[in-house]
Design a protein around this motif. Structure first.
Motif, short mmCIF file in Angstrom:
data_model
loop_
_atom_site.label_atom_id
_atom_site.label_comp_id
_atom_site.label_asym_id
_atom_site.label_seq_id
_atom_site.Cartn_x
_atom_site.Cartn_y
_atom_site.Cartn_z
N ASP A 103 43.73 -35.33 7.39
CA ASP A 103 43.37 -33.93 7.19
C ASP A 103 43.85 -33.47 5.84
N ASN A 104 44.49 -32.29 5.81
CA ASN A 104 44.94 -31.75 4.51
C ASN A 104 46.45 -31.61 4.49
N CYS A 154 39.00 -25.74 2.20
CA CYS A 154 39.12 -27.17 2.44
C CYS A 154 37.91 -27.74 3.17
N ASP A 155 37.45 -27.06 4.22
CA ASP A 155 36.30 -27.57 4.98
C ASP A 155 35.05 -27.62 4.13
N ARG A 158 35.26 -30.67 1.96
CA ARG A 158 34.99 -31.91 2.69
C ARG A 158 33.49 -32.10 2.89
N LYS A 207 39.11 -20.26 7.44
CA LYS A 207 38.42 -21.19 6.56
C LYS A 207 37.00 -20.75 6.26
N SER A 209 33.80 -22.32 6.07
CA SER A 209 33.62 -23.59 6.74
C SER A 209 32.29 -24.29 6.48
N HIS A 211 29.15 -26.19 4.58
CA HIS A 211 29.21 -27.23 3.58
C HIS A 211 28.72 -26.80 2.21
#
Length: 213
Positions: A103-104, A154-155, A158, A207, A209, A211
């Motif tokens: 994860d982070n 972060c999401d 990713r 988050k 979230s 993409h």
């Protein structure tokens, strides 16, 4: 328009040296990359002063830093309006990944492989909705107390990296651990006895979230 179509035009990830060589609209770079000017009418910058890997300090004019403090409803309202009416810029780090780092939650001293300036468009209806929902949930959960809330990309990163992310100049596939992906709002109320805040119970986190590709 699908979420994928929207995300292509609302999130950008630019290697920091490339950002300084060829700044995007709204930015100009002076003094040998050391001083970056931005347009405060269209850009919301949350980047602390930092050192380049090759040496030299970089300062972003008009940056609010990664921790923003507000003390009244008027300041909060202006902060919220800025987030949802401008492009948001933060500096993140792609760090080396090891089998034990998931994860982070990598150690703070994890080796940085590359730094990037990440931009998301707070005016986009989907991003605006996620920001407003996260802030609304935070306010409803703290009942007038002082609080801090981390807004995390972060999401989204990713999703942007996909399955074949390659660092600049590196042909091998790299799955990095992302660091420094948050910026933080700190709200201080005028409550006389703000015990939950003093005891660390008023920390919140949400988050962005969807993409980036």
């Amino acid at each position: 328009m699908t979420i994928t179509d929207v995300s292509r035009c609302t999130m950008e990830v630019i290697e920091v040296e490339e950002f300084l060589r060829n700044p995007p609209p709204g930015f100009t770079v002076e003094a040998g990359y050391g001083f970056v000017k931005s347009d405060p009418e269209n850009c919301c910058v949350f980047i602390d002063d930092f050192e380049l890997s090759r040496g030299g300090k970089v300062v972003f004019q008009h940056s609010q830093g990664k921790k923003i403090t507000v003390r009244n409803l008027g300041d909060y309202t202006r902060f919220r309006k800025n987030l949802t009416s401008k492009k948001i810029y933060i500096l993140v780090s792609a760090c080396e990944s090891t089998p034990s780092s998931t994860d982070n939650k990598a150690p703070k001293n994890k080796r940085v492989l590359q730094q990037y300036v990440v931009s998301i468009d707070g005016r986009n209806p989907l991003i605006k909705w996620e920001i407003e929902r996260g802030l609304d949930r935070t306010i409803s959960s703290v009942a007038g107390e002082s609080y801090r809330v981390d807004i995390d990309l972060c999401d989204a990163l990713r999703g942007w990296e996909g399955e074949s992310f390659c660092l600049l100049g590196n042909r091998e596939k790299v799955t990095p651990v992302w660091k420094d992906t948050c910026f933080t709002l700190k709200y201080y109320s005028d409550a006389l006895f703000d015990f939950p805040h003093w005891l660390g119970f008023s920390k919140r986190h949400f988050k962005i979230s969807y993409h980036g590709r």
